[in-house]
Structure formats: structure tokens, C-alpha cells
Design a protein around this motif. Structure first.
Motif, PDB file in Angstrom:
ATOM      1  N   ILE A  69       0.871  -0.939  -0.043  1.00  0.00           N
ATOM      2  CA  ILE A  69       0.053  -0.068   0.107  1.00  0.00           C
ATOM      3  C   ILE A  69       0.900   1.278  -0.052  1.00  0.00           C
ATOM      4  N   LYS A  70       0.582   2.096  -0.776  1.00  0.00           N
ATOM      5  CA  LYS A  70       1.383   3.230  -0.947  1.00  0.00           C
ATOM      6  C   LYS A  70       0.474   4.517  -0.331  1.00  0.00           C
ATOM      7  N   THR A  71       1.213   5.487   0.476  1.00  0.00           N
ATOM      8  CA  THR A  71       0.553   6.615   1.180  1.00  0.00           C
ATOM      9  C   THR A  71       1.587   7.607   1.173  1.00  0.00           C
ATOM     10  N   SER A  72       1.341   8.596   1.829  1.00  0.00           N
ATOM     11  CA  SER A  72       2.277   9.613   2.193  1.00  0.00           C
ATOM     12  C   SER A  72       1.852  10.228   3.467  1.00  0.00           C
ATOM     13  N   ARG A  73       3.031  11.089   4.049  1.00  0.00           N
ATOM     14  CA  ARG A  73       2.811  11.836   5.253  1.00  0.00           C
ATOM     15  C   ARG A  73       1.514  12.713   5.139  1.00  0.00           C
ATOM     16  N   ASP A  74       1.581  13.301   4.141  1.00  0.00           N
ATOM     17  CA  ASP A  74       0.641  14.607   4.107  1.00  0.00           C
ATOM     18  C   ASP A  74      -0.764  13.919   4.056  1.00  0.00           C
ATOM     19  N   PHE A  75      -1.098  12.777   3.353  1.00  0.00           N
ATOM     20  CA  PHE A  75      -2.282  12.076   3.280  1.00  0.00           C
ATOM     21  C   PHE A  75      -2.835  11.627   4.652  1.00  0.00           C
ATOM     22  N   ILE A  76      -1.983  10.853   5.300  1.00  0.00           N
ATOM     23  CA  ILE A  76      -2.213  10.657   6.719  1.00  0.00           C
ATOM     24  C   ILE A  76      -2.557  11.872   7.849  1.00  0.00           C
ATOM     25  N   ASN A  77      -1.601  12.864   7.628  1.00  0.00           N
ATOM     26  CA  ASN A  77      -1.910  14.268   8.669  1.00  0.00           C
ATOM     27  C   ASN A  77      -3.299  14.583   8.252  1.00  0.00           C
TER      28      ASN A  77
END
Length: 800
Positions: A410-418
Motif C-alpha cells: 500500500i502506498k501513501t504519504s505523510r500529508d495524506f495521513i496528517n
């Protein structure tokens, strides 16, 4: 899933008490529904050594035992049949306490002193249905040598508390001790230890082959052979752990399969090698109508969706659900075939549901087992059979199919989570949180690539990763903040929601109650109160009464009134807001239309002490609708047009409702024959297309100063034809009045004596008002006479 803290400690070191452990697990997303504390209500329980047993002189069924409790030898009277000398038992001393409020006192039994009590398992808190067969009618006897006088609870592995997990369907990973250990690691840290599997293979290759005839039925099937096993009781620690998990011990072979199931969440099945009847295992879908007898001695008729394990000819087990009767492990079993497989979850769910055979194994297979543990569970079972059943493990294992243990990414990012959590976590903090869950993460600046093991295949999208970060970081640590998006839409009711709320409030204020009915109806009712003769049919209806999607709300509202009337409720006023479905062909998606329906029967607003009420007639329903239209600001655009197109409606007391040029519904009384067929008194109904009403935009509200000058009214009575709508007279009056006319009110309609049969008399009050100055009689006459002349020109006669 019941999780023993003592057992969990084998997988991960736990340094906290049970309350803190359960509290944090609950806050982490897995609810601990209950804590079973086996130490509660128990006092002065020790290990005793029975030195001597003799017959009670005054009772045939009692024995006098001399028991060494460490500090002294005590005399205890015991009635258990299995009590014998040179054994270690559980003793509750004088002054001790047992579950259920039982207090142990020094007593005399048939003249002999008894200084304590030798206990059975159920007397120290084990439910009777979980007690092993050998202890059901007697006391518990330790299998191994113990220390007399030692605390008995640790010796019998009951110095423990058990958490009962209330799991959501997606958390199948927590249906095992190792899954609970990974969850504990995520919340408290530490390292998860895998169970021992260090067995020694003998020089005897596995001689049972595997063939998966249908990979859809069984993606993977593996087996091992263990020979020369000795059937007997499982070790005490294993029995007690199974008991604490809610499973009754049977024998060492069966107990080992259940024990490994609880360890890994991977169900196993043990076959009697010599009873299989073949050296080949073939898995496949069952043939329609095929028969087999399961372990409960019931003959089952199988369906083609069931998965079976066969010996190449006939079924020997119903895959993932229950074994066959002739291949089960018995006291005579010498050689064992261990099955560890991955079955089709949908097939297992259908089979177990259809046959009502729910078990620890089927509940796990239904959700899909983790491929990561299929082979480790097989190895673990072989190890335990070698160690605790004296078995000899044949070399190698046979398998067929593909076992995909690669997991997913699964790919995601810090900004997506925050942005979704309203936090400012650094990338390193997110990576550390995920590592606690055992999720390997590759970081590229602020981008995260997470490797998901097969045991956590419930994690499938980036939002799942966000949720995992939130629950491990701590829901209570999340700040209160708005989502960090560029355009934030404040929460409020939509225009449609606001109008629907206005409609409901208005109807309820007028005394109507809301009804909610099924969207499915019968073929006959689907053709009523509509010009559509058929509704959209269901392919597999529950019944004939629920076979077609409805075309109108009215038939079910009629049913509601009939139901109430049959229970002596004669005054009924109901409304329903719901959808009807306009079929465009059996294979085409129907159009859905939001409708408002209503029904009134009996008396409205009845006041018994005044003897007044409003009858359920056309005008009552029209008044209710007008009040709704007025609240929506569209009353001026509404017209009622007489209609005779509905066979269920009274031909002379029914009108279509027009919004401008569009027909949006109807209102009227039920046909007398229809009322009689349904045993109803006079009843009125209405149905309106809400989609069209709600599309009309509410205009702005204009306020006017209250007039300072008085108004003047004039009453006129006109003779008109019976078929002339009153609205025609009102239109003529409003068109002829030049100014100052502010209201036209019809206050009486009369037909009868002194009026021709085809005529009616309509009494109308006209109100005039000049907002700038006081009107005089002369000024009113100047504007009133043109109105009278216009009526005469149209052929209407003024009555004196």
C-alpha cells in the motif's frame, strides 16, 4: 476469542497488569468484552499429597484421606470415586474460600473429622462443560509430581486472567494467540516469539499423495504423516489452556489440533491414517446430492458448492466444517495424517450456514486463513505429536496448490495521513508506529510504501493505514481540528433535507403519524393507484406478497389502516415519505421517484367534551396538502383538477394536483366498492411527487408593514353551473378588480331548495384595502361594480 494472559506471555513478555492491558487493547480498537479472573474468590488453595486412603467406617461412599499439605498431614473426608493414595491433588484448607461464596470449615462427616476439601475442577471455577471426561465425576489429580503445600493455582495454570475479545469481522488476525501477541506488541512494544517446531523426522517418507482437483475449491492443501502415536490425555498445561479458551479437552491428538488452531488461527484436521482407505487425498467440489456421514453421525446431502476431502472415491471430510465418521481419531488410532489447508471462504461460509455447523475451525475458514501460518501450523502439530503423543514424524510433507505468502503493498504519504487525522506527525513517527504493527515500510522523502503481510489482509487501501496509525498512536491523542483541505464545507442540511423536515413537521403538527413500509409488494397491489400495470419483478422473491417493487405508496398505507381498524383503532391519519420504482424493462435499472403519500380515515381533531371533529373527506386532505404547499411557498402555483382515471378512487371526489403545468399527484376519497372490499369507512388518500416539489426554489421572504387603515368587505352570491370550478369565479373577480382587492374568500357553496338541479350558489367575500388612506364607500363602489359587470358578462347570475 478468549486470550489467556498466562498463555499470551509465551508469545510476548507482558509486564503490565490485566486491567491496563485490556484497557489499552480496547482503546486500540479491539474491544475486551469481559475479563475472567480465575484467582477471584479463591483463598488458601494448596497442592496436597494423598498419603493414605481408607474406607469411612460409617459411610460406604466416603473415604478418609490423610493428606500432606506441606506443613502438616490432615484428615479430609472425600466422596470422589477416583481419589487414591500416592497422588497430588488440589486442597482448599480450613478458612479457605471457593467460587460461589463457599467457605471451608472444620467439620464432622458421619462422625469423622474433615479438615479441608479435596477439589474438583468445577469447584475451583472451571465450567462443567469444559472439564475433561476423566475428571467429570471426580477430583482433579495432577499428572506429574508436585510440591506439597505449594500454591495450587499456579500449579494448575489458573493463576491467570482471560480476556474475551469482541472482534469485528475484519479482524480475523486476532482469532489466534500469535495475532493477539502482534496486537500487544503494537501497543506495548517487545518482540513476538514463535512456538517451537524442532521435531526429528524418521527415515520414512510421507506415502500419502495430494491432488487438488479444483483449485477454486482448495487453493492449497498440505499434509504430514505421524506414526506410532499413543492416544491418551494431553499434558495438564495444554488441557487447562484449552479450557480457558472455551474448548473441552478430548485426547492428546485432538487437543493438539485445537491447540495449534488457537496458537496460529490455522485450523487443522487429524485423520486416522489407517481408516482413510487410500494412499491418496483428493480435494474437490461435491457432486450435487452426494451423501456422507459426518462426525455427529448424521448423513448429509451435499450440494455442488460444498468442498469435500476424499480418498479418491468417497468423501472423508466436509472441508473446513466437519470430518467424516469413519476417518476420525479414536482410542485405537496408531497413525495420523495432519491436514493444513486454505479453502474457498465463500464455500465454507455457505456450507456451515446451510448445515448450521459453526465451529472454531469454520469461523476462521469463513474469513479466509492467513497463508503465512498454513505450513508453520503443520510443523507445530507434528512437533507436539512427537513430544506429547510419542509419534514418529515421516520425512517431508506433500502438498498441492499455490501458497501465496508475499502479501501486498500500500502506498501513501505523510500529508495524506496528517490531513485525515488533523495531526502533524513526522514521517519517522509514522514509520515507527507502523513498525510496531510488524509492517515493513520503505520511505522516500514523505512517501511511504508499506508491505502488508498475509495475516493482515484486512489492510487494503491507504485509508486503512491511516486508521492503523490513529489507533496505535492513540485515538485519545488525536487533536480536535477541522480536516486540512482547501475547501471546507460546513455541516448543514441540504435544501432537500430542509424541505423534507418542513413537510414532516407540518404533517405531524396536523396530527398525522409517519409510517414506514416495505418497497416490495404484490403484483396486484403494484398496479393500484397508478397508470402503470406492472412493476419490476424480483428474480428470487421472498414471497408473492414481496415479489414486485411498488409503483405507489397508497396500497401499503391502506394495509396500515386496515391493520389498525381490526384492532379497534378507527381514527387513523398516516403519511409516508418513500420511493416508488418506475420499471423501464426487466433488465434495465428502474427510475426511482420520491413520493409523499397520506391516508385519513375516521375523525380528525376530535374533542369529545365539545362533540366536535373534522371528518375524513376530500376537503380535509386538500387542507392538509395546502398547508404543506404554503410552508414550501408554492401554494399560489397549485391547482386542483377533477379527474376520473383511478378505478380505486371515487369518480366525483378525486382531483389531480397541478404545479403550474405539471401534474404532480392526486387527492381524493376511496371508491365505495374499494372501501367495502377492505372493510373501511369513508377514507381519503393523497400522493404527491416530492422530487418535483423539492426542485422548486423557495423565494425570498418579503415583509410588509401592517396596514394602518381599515379594510372594507363586500359579499356576493352567484348562481353558476354545478360543473363550474369555483376557481373560475375567483379568476374572473381578480381579473376585473382594478386595485385595492386584497382577498377573495369563498365562504359557502349551496345546492338544494330554490336552486335549479344543475346549478349551485357560491357565496364569496371580497376584501378591499387602501394602504395609503381610508377607503370610502364611494371609492369601493367604483371598483366593485366592474367586478359585478364582469361576472354578469360571463353569464353568472347575482342572487339578491
Amino acid at each position: 476469542m478468549r486470550v489467556s494472559k498466562e498463555w499470551l506471555n509465551d508469545f510476548i513478555e507482558i509486564k503490565t497488569d490485566i486491567n491496563e492491558l485490556s484497557e489499552k487493547i480496547t482503546r486500540g480498537g479491539i474491544e475486551v468484552d469481559d475479563i475472567i479472573d480465575y484467582t477471584a474468590d479463591i483463598k488458601k488453595l494448596v497442592v496436597g499429597y494423598v498419603e493414605e486412603v481408607s474406607q469411612h467406617p460409617n459411610a460406604d461412599k466416603l473415604n478418609i484421606c490423610r493428606v500432606n499439605t506441606g506443613e502438616e498431614v490432615k484428615q479430609i473426608v472425600c466422596g470422589a470415586e477416583n481419589v487414591r493414595a500416592d497422588t497430588y491433588v488440589i486442597v482448599c484448607q480450613v478458612g479457605g474460600r471457593l467460587p460461589g461464596g463457599i467457605k471451608i470449615k472444620k467439620a464432622k462427616l458421619r462422625g469423622e473429622v474433615s479438615e479441608g476439601m479435596i477439589c474438583s475442577l468445577d469447584e475451583i471455577g472451571i465450567p462443567g462443560e469444559y472439564v475433561p471426561k476423566e475428571y467429570q465425576d471426580g477430583i482433579f489429580i495432577f499428572q506429574d509430581e508436585q510440591e506439597a503445600g505449594a500454591d495450587a493455582l499456579p500449579a494448575v495454570y489458573l493463576d491467570d486472567q482471560v480476556m474475551e475479545f469482541d472482534l469485528t469481522p475484519n479482524r480475523k488476525d486476532a482469532l489466534s494467540m500469535i495475532g493477539a501477541a502482534y496486537e500487544t506488541k503494537a501497543l506495548f512494544g517487545g518482540a513476538v516469539k514463535r512456538p517451537d517446531v524442532g521435531f526429528v523426522e524418521v527415515d520414512d517418507p510421507v506415502d500419502v499423495t495430494v491432488v487438488n482437483a479444483d483449485s477454486e475449491a482448495v487453493p492449497y492443501y498440505s499434509l504430514r504423516v505421524v506414526k506410532d502415536v499413543k492416544i491418551g490425555p494431553a499434558p495438564t498445561w495444554m488441557q487447562i489452556r484449552l479450557i480457558k479458551a472455551g474448548i473441552r479437552p478430548i485426547n492428546n491428538v485432538v487437543d493438539i489440533s485445537n491447540y495449534v488452531l488457537l496458537e496460529y488461527g490455522q485450523p487443522l484436521h487429524m485423520f486416522d491414517y489407517d481408516q482413510i482407505g487410500s494412499s491418496e487425498i483428493v480435494t474437490r467440489f461435491a457432486e450435487e446430492g452426494e451423501k456422507m456421514t459426518t462426525l455427529d453421525d448424521k448423513e448429509r446431502s451435499l450440494k455442488s458448492s460444498d468442498v469435500v476431502i476424499t480418498n479418491g472415491k468417497e468423501p472423508i471430510a466436509l472441508a473446513g466444517v466437519m470430518g467424516g465418521d469413519f476417518s476420525e481419531v479414536t482410542d485405537e488410532t496408531k497413525n495420523v495424517v495432519i491436514e493444513s489447508a486454505a479453502f474457498n471462504p465463500v464455500s465454507i461460509r455457505k456450507t456451515s450456514g446451510r448445515l448450521n455447523l459453526r465451529s472454531e475451525a469454520s469461523s476462521r475458514f469463513e474469513k479466509g486463513v492467513s497463508h503465512e501460518f498454513v505450513l508453520p501450523a503443520l510443523e507445530r502439530a507434528a512437533y507436539l505429536l512427537e513430544k506429547y503423543a510419542g509419534g514418529k514424524v515421516s520425512s517431508g510433507y506433500n502438498a498441492d496448490g499455490e501458497l501465496d505468502t508475499s502479501g501486498s503493498v500500500i502506498k501513501t504519504s505523510r500529508d495524506f495521513i496528517n490531513n485525515r487525522l488533523g495531526m502533524t506527525l513526522e514521517t519517522a513517527e509514522i514509520e515507527e508506529t507502523l513498525s510496531k504493527l510488524g509492517l515493513e515500510t520503505t520511505v522516500n522523502e514523505d512517501e511511504l510504501e508499506i508491505n502488508i503481510p498475509s495475516r493482515r489482509d484486512d489492510l487494503q487501501i491507504a485509508e486503512d493505514i491511516t486508521e492503523e496509525v490513529a489507533r496505535i498512536y492513540g485515538y485519545d491523542a488525536l487533536p480536535t481540528s477541522l480536516p486540512r483541505f482547501e475547501n471546507i464545507t460546513p455541516g448543514k442540511l441540504t435544501d432537500e433535507q430542509s424541505k423534507l423536515r418542513i413537510i414532516r413537521h407540518q404533517l405531524e403538527a396536523l396530527g398525522l403519524s409517519q409510517s414506514i413500509n416495505y418497497a416490495l409488494t404484490s403484483k396486484e397491489k403494484a398496479a393500484q393507484f397508478t397508470d402503470r400495470t406492472e412493476g419490476l419483478k424480483l428474480l428470487m422473491p421472498m414471497s408473492e406478497d414481496r415479489a414486485v417493487l411498488r409503483n405507489s405508496l397508497i396500497p401499503h398505507l391502506v394495509d396500515n389502516v386496515v391493520y389498525n381498524n381490526s384492532r379497534q383503532q378507527k381514527d387513523v391519519q398516516l403519511f409516508e415519505v418513500g420511493r416508488i420504482f418506475i420499471s423501464k424493462g426487466q433488465d434495465t435499472q428502474p427510475d426511482e421517484v420520491e413520493k409523499l403519500g397520506g391516508i385519513i380515515t375516521g375523525q380528525m381533531n376530535r374533542t369529545d367534551w365539545l362533540g366536535s371533529h373534522v371528518p375524513a373527506d376530500f376537503y380535509a386532505a386538500k387542507g392538509i396538502l395546502d398547508s404543506v404547499f404554503e410552508k414550501l411557498g408554492i401554494l399560489d402555483n397549485i391547482n386542483y383538477i377533477p379527474v376520473e382515471g383511478y378505478p380505486e378512487m371515487h369518480p366525483g371526489r378525486t382531483a389531480e394536483i397541478a404545479l403550474g403545468e405539471s401534474r404532480v399527484g392526486f387527492v381524493g376519497e376511496l371508491h365505495p366498492k374499494y372501501e367495502k372490499d377492505h372493510d373501511l369507512n369513508q377514507t381519503v388518500v393523497f400522493e404527491v411527487n416530492l422530487d418535483e416539489l423539492l426542485d422548486v426554489k423557495l423565494g425570498s421572504i418579503e415583509y410588509e408593514v401592517l396596514p394602518k387603515y381599515p379594510s372594507i368587505s363586500r359579499d356576493i352570491a352567484l348562481v353558476a353551473g354545478r360543473d363550474v370550478p369555483v376557481s373560475t369565479l375567483v379568476d374572473i373577480i381578480e381579473g376585473a378588480a382594478k386595485k385595492y382587492l386584497v382577498d377573495v374568500y369563498v365562504f359557502d357553496v349551496y345546492d338544494g331548495e330554490h336552486i335549479e338541479d344543475d346549478k349551485k350558489s357560491v357565496a364569496i367575500r371580497l376584501t378591499y384595502l387602501n394602504k395609503e388612506e381610508t377607503l370610502t364607500d364611494e371609492a369601493v363602489e367604483d371598483i366593485h361594480q366592474p367586478v359585478l359587470e364582469a361576472l354578469k358578462v360571463e353569464g353568472f347570475v347575482l342572487r339578491g
